[in-house]
Design an enzyme around this catalytic site. Sequence first.
Site, PDB file in Angstrom:
ATOM      1  N   HIS A  62       0.845  -1.205   0.000  1.00 16.83           N
ATOM      2  CA  HIS A  62       0.000   0.000   0.000  1.00 16.83           C
ATOM      3  C   HIS A  62       0.875   1.247   0.000  1.00 16.83           C
ATOM      4  O   HIS A  62       1.403   1.652   1.038  1.00 16.83           O
ATOM      5  CB  HIS A  62      -0.923   0.000   1.223  1.00 16.83           C
ATOM      6  N   HIS A  64       1.555   5.223  -2.260  1.00 12.43           N
ATOM      7  CA  HIS A  64       1.130   6.172  -3.287  1.00 12.43           C
ATOM      8  C   HIS A  64       2.390   6.744  -3.937  1.00 12.43           C
ATOM      9  O   HIS A  64       3.160   7.438  -3.281  1.00 12.43           O
ATOM     10  CB  HIS A  64       0.281   7.285  -2.662  1.00 12.43           C
ATOM     11  N   LEU A  65       2.584   6.408  -5.197  1.00 15.69           N
ATOM     12  CA  LEU A  65       3.779   6.903  -5.897  1.00 15.69           C
ATOM     13  C   LEU A  65       3.491   8.184  -6.694  1.00 15.69           C
ATOM     14  O   LEU A  65       4.405   8.814  -7.210  1.00 15.69           O
ATOM     15  CB  LEU A  65       4.351   5.816  -6.815  1.00 15.69           C
ATOM     16  N   ASP A 154      -8.936   3.149  -3.085  1.00 12.80           N
ATOM     17  CA  ASP A 154      -8.325   3.750  -1.898  1.00 12.80           C
ATOM     18  C   ASP A 154      -8.453   5.270  -1.884  1.00 12.80           C
ATOM     19  O   ASP A 154      -8.184   5.939  -2.869  1.00 12.80           O
ATOM     20  CB  ASP A 154      -6.836   3.383  -1.821  1.00 12.80           C
ATOM     21  N   HIS A 181     -10.617   0.600   1.457  1.00  7.66           N
ATOM     22  CA  HIS A 181     -10.357   1.744   2.342  1.00  7.66           C
ATOM     23  C   HIS A 181     -11.699   1.995   3.026  1.00  7.66           C
ATOM     24  O   HIS A 181     -12.618   2.527   2.414  1.00  7.66           O
ATOM     25  CB  HIS A 181      -9.911   2.943   1.490  1.00  7.66           C
ATOM     26  N   ASP A 307       1.303   2.869   3.529  1.00  9.77           N
ATOM     27  CA  ASP A 307       0.421   3.940   3.050  1.00  9.77           C
ATOM     28  C   ASP A 307       1.244   5.214   2.808  1.00  9.77           C
ATOM     29  O   ASP A 307       0.791   6.326   3.100  1.00  9.77           O
ATOM     30  CB  ASP A 307      -0.749   4.205   4.006  1.00  9.77           C
ATOM     31  N   HIS A 311       3.401  14.335  -0.025  1.00  6.12           N
ATOM     32  CA  HIS A 311       2.760  15.606  -0.377  1.00  6.12           C
ATOM     33  C   HIS A 311       3.812  16.690  -0.449  1.00  6.12           C
ATOM     34  O   HIS A 311       4.808  16.658   0.278  1.00  6.12           O
ATOM     35  CB  HIS A 311       1.708  15.999   0.663  1.00  6.12           C
TER      36      HIS A 311
HETATM   37 ZN    ZN Z   1      -6.774   4.699   2.232  1.00  8.62          ZN
HETATM   38 ZN    ZN Z   2      -3.621   4.933   0.792  1.00  2.75          ZN
END
Ligand code: ZN
Ligand code: ZN
Lengths: 426, 311
Positions: A62, A64-65, A154, A181, A307, A311
């Site tokens: 899990h 985020h790229l 997600d 999610h 996760d 940002h």
């Molecule tokens: Zn999530």
């Molecule tokens: Zn996530």
Amino acid sequence: MTSYFITNGRVIDPAAKMDAKLSVHIEHGKIVSVSQSKKAPDGATVIDAAGCIVAPGFIDMHAHLRDPGFEYKEDIESGTRAAAAGGFTTVCCMPNTNPVNDSTSVTEYILERARQVGAIEVRPIGAITKGLAGENLAEIGDMAKAGAVAITDDGRPVMNSGIMRRAMEYAKAFDLVVISHCEDLHLAAGGVMHEGNVSTELGLGGIPAAAEEAMVARDIMLAELTGARLHIAHASSAGTVRLIRDAKERGVAVTAEVTPHHLTLTEEAVSDYDPNAKVNPPLRTEADKRALIKALADGTIDVIATDHAPHDITDKEVGFEDASFGMIGFETMLPLALALVHDRALTMKRLVEALTSSPARILGLEGKGTLAPGKQADIVIFEPEHSWTVQAERFASKARNTPFDGLRARGKVRYTISRGKIVYSS
Amino acid sequence: MKLSTRHLLSINDLSRKDVLTILQTAVSFKEISERPIKKVPTLRGRTVINCFFEDSTRTRLSFELAEKRLSADSSNIGKSGSAMAKKGETLLDTIRNIEAMRPDILVIRHSAAGAPAQAATATRAHVINAGDGMHEHPTQALLDLMTINEVKGRIKGLKVGIAGDILHSRVARSNMLLLKKMGIDVIVAGPPTLLPVGVEEVFGVRTCYDIREALPELDVLMLLRVQRERMGEQFFPSAREYARYFGVSNESLKGCKDDLVIMHPGPVNRGVEITADVADGPRSVILGQVTNGVAVRMAVMYLLLGDGPSE
Ligand SMILES: [Zn+2]
Ligand SMILES: [Zn+2]
């Protein structure tokens, strides 16, 4: 191709039920042998792993790229380098990119881009619904054929139970796990942190644990109804743990993950309005944290997943309420998880399992998460006792949004080996 | 004289001694406001910037008058009136820009809780929180306490009720903290939908749904504005029903103490939380609160800057 002989380390390979002082020989990108031999084969470079654990490369199911679409936050190149620095050799990336990964073209782009610039391997996770809009099923079969290893919306839960049911049924045809999610958007509306004493004190909108638990309960029921495989993303509350434990006892095909930050921090981390402590699901109470640790230890929760949510500073510097949800996780995962081992709340074997064989099994990643001879040489070597200070400005990630900057950490990745090549060393 | 805190972001920043010092100072500044020439040179040459990122008429006017009466140089930036605070520029960017102009005090009102605290990390000026989201509004609580002290002649041992939309109210949070700090017994009331979770534990107050239950024991009843928009968010079904079960009218004041005082931070929503005859009646000290607001803000600014130069 280079050959390495990793010796003097404690080799832990839960998939092979192995935990002993052994040597690992790799050549041509593959594991040749795991043995008691102390003698390096001719031509092999020796890696002295004294004081270290040698384990299958970590799998993050899990993350985020942000690529495509939000490359100013992170991209596949920086993200995979950050993951390599954290000991990961496989990262599964979430579909909330721009465009959303709801099609073969985006799935193929991610895989191709990772082949070109990725320090490690990337496995995309496709969307459940087109555009993550929760209305129409994405072309799940095509994405599976193109290489997607799971499906999820997600960040944008599928609120419509009828659509979630159809998605679960349909995913069975391709043997894909459905990652949920869990968040009832109506219960969570206006919330920016856990609903409890701290939110009351700070005057911040709360997200009650029930917003998660109501959806966990729903999705478990849908998994029972459909016989599909369900995976609960980022479990955050004691109530979620109870629901999963009960479902597993009844034989429902449900698995779950927990993040290092939910195992480490509570709502108190928000007390000074630190936007880096703003995550979804939110950091909850001490009792929730304890329940999560116990559930990870006893196997109710299968997996540790970061996760990782990079940002840009402008997404976070706008005040707590307006700041984006999420924190980065690749480069701090290991010491945070190891803290549980140091505290004797978790065994080293469970830790390795939750980062290797468990995610490989859930996602059906053939040949991953093990050191079996003949398999691809994805290996992490880490020193559990090494003390260091977390310095976010030195991260390989483009992002700096972590509440752990300055933390005195214990446990460091020494080498990350992906496909037989050293992709990170310290 | 000086306060023990550099900023006034929360009532928690103040010691009991600080509070008493502010009240004493405010009393002497109030006297200035009664003079024909309402001005003293106390803050001459000091720069105060009022950053009202959220609309406000009354609080802003109160701060501006306080600054003028202390002879400070003051400027205002508003939500849209400034090129700053535009989309794309973060709050901290804006504060860093203002900081470059070397202000002595920043008065900050923002719709987001924690914004003044965040701003305080980026400036050498003293920051006064003039209301941040649902978090706090410390000068309002101080002026309320000043008013209570003025009317009752004492603070300790009093019983104060706060009724209305506690959940969304920064005034309620600051008042609960301040009144408890000063030894006042606090009872908060409102429909269960508008009482925040854990409020008893967090603030050490008692709660009830209908304030009329607690009325006979109260010395002061503070009513909070109930915004009609909360109906749309399903916190209560109608203004009529709110008024009937949770509002205060002359009828519901039967059985209260003879010297019960009614307060309201304004703006009053007549006919919802309070009927006009109560708001404008003999027990009401609502306008006295407004007068004290200027004096309290003068006192806070004067005491934050202390006698010496700001660091
Ligand atoms: Zn999530
Ligand atoms: Zn996530």
